[in-house]
Design an enzyme around this catalytic site. Structure first.
Site, PDB file in Angstrom:
ATOM      1  N   TYR A  49      39.582  31.336  42.550  1.00 52.63           N
ATOM      2  CA  TYR A  49      40.384  32.280  43.330  1.00 52.63           C
ATOM      3  C   TYR A  49      39.777  32.523  44.719  1.00 52.63           C
ATOM      4  CZ  TYR A  49      43.284  33.341  39.234  1.00 52.63           C
ATOM      5  OH  TYR A  49      44.171  33.270  38.191  1.00 52.63           O
ATOM      6  N   ASN A 112      49.679  38.504  34.072  1.00 50.57           N
ATOM      7  CA  ASN A 112      50.924  37.731  34.115  1.00 50.57           C
ATOM      8  C   ASN A 112      50.822  36.444  33.299  1.00 50.57           C
ATOM      9  OD1 ASN A 112      49.251  36.331  35.780  1.00 50.57           O
ATOM     10  ND2 ASN A 112      50.487  36.503  37.624  1.00 50.57           N
ATOM     11  N   GLU A 126      42.033  22.421  41.649  1.00 52.18           N
ATOM     12  CA  GLU A 126      41.871  23.183  40.410  1.00 52.18           C
ATOM     13  C   GLU A 126      41.633  22.258  39.212  1.00 52.18           C
ATOM     14  OE1 GLU A 126      45.399  25.637  40.475  1.00 52.18           O
ATOM     15  OE2 GLU A 126      44.637  26.841  42.134  1.00 52.18           O
TER      16      GLU A 126
HETATM   17  P1  CMP Z   1      47.751  33.924  39.771  1.00 51.18           P
HETATM   18  O1  CMP Z   1      48.999  33.130  39.877  1.00 51.18           O
HETATM   19  O2  CMP Z   1      46.705  33.462  38.803  1.00 51.18           O
HETATM   20  O3  CMP Z   1      47.069  34.059  41.218  1.00 51.18           O
HETATM   21  C1  CMP Z   1      46.229  35.136  41.562  1.00 51.18           C
HETATM   22  C2  CMP Z   1      46.232  36.233  40.541  1.00 51.18           C
HETATM   23  O4  CMP Z   1      45.803  37.489  41.012  1.00 51.18           O
HETATM   24  C3  CMP Z   1      47.668  36.472  40.082  1.00 51.18           C
HETATM   25  O5  CMP Z   1      48.156  35.413  39.341  1.00 51.18           O
HETATM   26  C4  CMP Z   1      47.508  37.803  39.376  1.00 51.18           C
HETATM   27  O6  CMP Z   1      46.906  37.668  38.095  1.00 51.18           O
HETATM   28  C5  CMP Z   1      46.520  38.471  40.310  1.00 51.18           C
HETATM   29  N1  CMP Z   1      47.209  39.286  41.313  1.00 51.18           N
HETATM   30  C6  CMP Z   1      47.992  38.884  42.323  1.00 51.18           C
HETATM   31  N2  CMP Z   1      48.415  39.900  43.067  1.00 51.18           N
HETATM   32  C7  CMP Z   1      47.845  40.988  42.537  1.00 51.18           C
HETATM   33  C8  CMP Z   1      47.851  42.345  42.870  1.00 51.18           C
HETATM   34  N3  CMP Z   1      48.540  42.783  43.939  1.00 51.18           N
HETATM   35  N4  CMP Z   1      47.160  43.181  42.107  1.00 51.18           N
HETATM   36  C9  CMP Z   1      46.456  42.728  41.049  1.00 51.18           C
HETATM   37  N5  CMP Z   1      46.384  41.439  40.679  1.00 51.18           N
HETATM   38  C10 CMP Z   1      47.076  40.584  41.419  1.00 51.18           C
END
Ligand code: CMP
Length: 153
Positions: A49, A112, A126
């Site tokens: 990330y 998610n 990745e």
């Molecule tokens: P992902 O697609 O894995 O990419 C980055 C991750 O950060 C995202 O899914 C969520 O799990 C998390 N994420 C993204 N935006 C937010 C936010 N505004 N607050 C908390 N977690 C976030």
């Protein structure tokens, strides 16, 4: 053919949704060509990330993603990067369209359930972060002729 990286996050494993979510990719006609269970370390989280490191939500994201086992996968198929993102739906489960994985199973922005690469460069990066080249098991699935016509790729 494209390859994309998919990570079933700790909430997916803890909620025992791994089988149902992997089935969505299989049902679509995508091929699973690599899979492993692991625990993401803080170091790996920072690499994965990297683009979110400076965001206010990063500390919570790191503690979530390192908080339980995950399943890392490589998924192969025609336009696999976009197709998998479409199957997932919008980042926030609350906003994701019904019928998508997040729309059906998540009501959270952070929890998610699944991560998938957002482009070709991210997919290559990745996949290399989680898998050695010899861990990818490309094969010709025997059902391919029943998923698409021969001239479709
Ligand atoms: P992902 O697609 O894995 O990419 C980055 C991750 O950060 C995202 O899914 C969520 O799990 C998390 N994420 C993204 N935006 C937010 C936010 N505004 N607050 C908390 N977690 C976030």
């Amino acid at each position: 053919m494209e390859r994309t990286f998919v990570l079933l996050k700790p909430d997916c494993i803890q909620r025992r949704l791994a089988g149902r979510i992997l089935a969505r990719f299989e049902d679509k006609g995508l091929n699973l060509i690599a899979m492993k269970m692991l625990k993401v370390t803080p170091e790996l989280s920072k690499q994965h990330y990297a683009e979110h490191l400076s965001k206010p939500f990063y500390p919570a994201l790191e503690s979530f993603i390192t908080g339980g086992p995950v399943v890392a996968c490589v998924v192969e198929g025609l336009e696999a990067i976009r197709v998998v993102r479409d199957l997932l739906g919008a980042t926030s489960g609350l906003k994701a369209t019904a019928g998508t994985i997040r729309g059906d199973f998540s009501s959270s922005r952070q929890m998610n359930l699944v991560h998938a690469s957002d482009g070709a460069e991210a997919a290559a990066r990745e996949i290399a972060l989680y898998f050695r080249p010899e861990e990818l098991c490309a094969y010709q699935p025997t059902l391919t002729p029943w998923f698409r016509a021969a001239d479709e790729g």
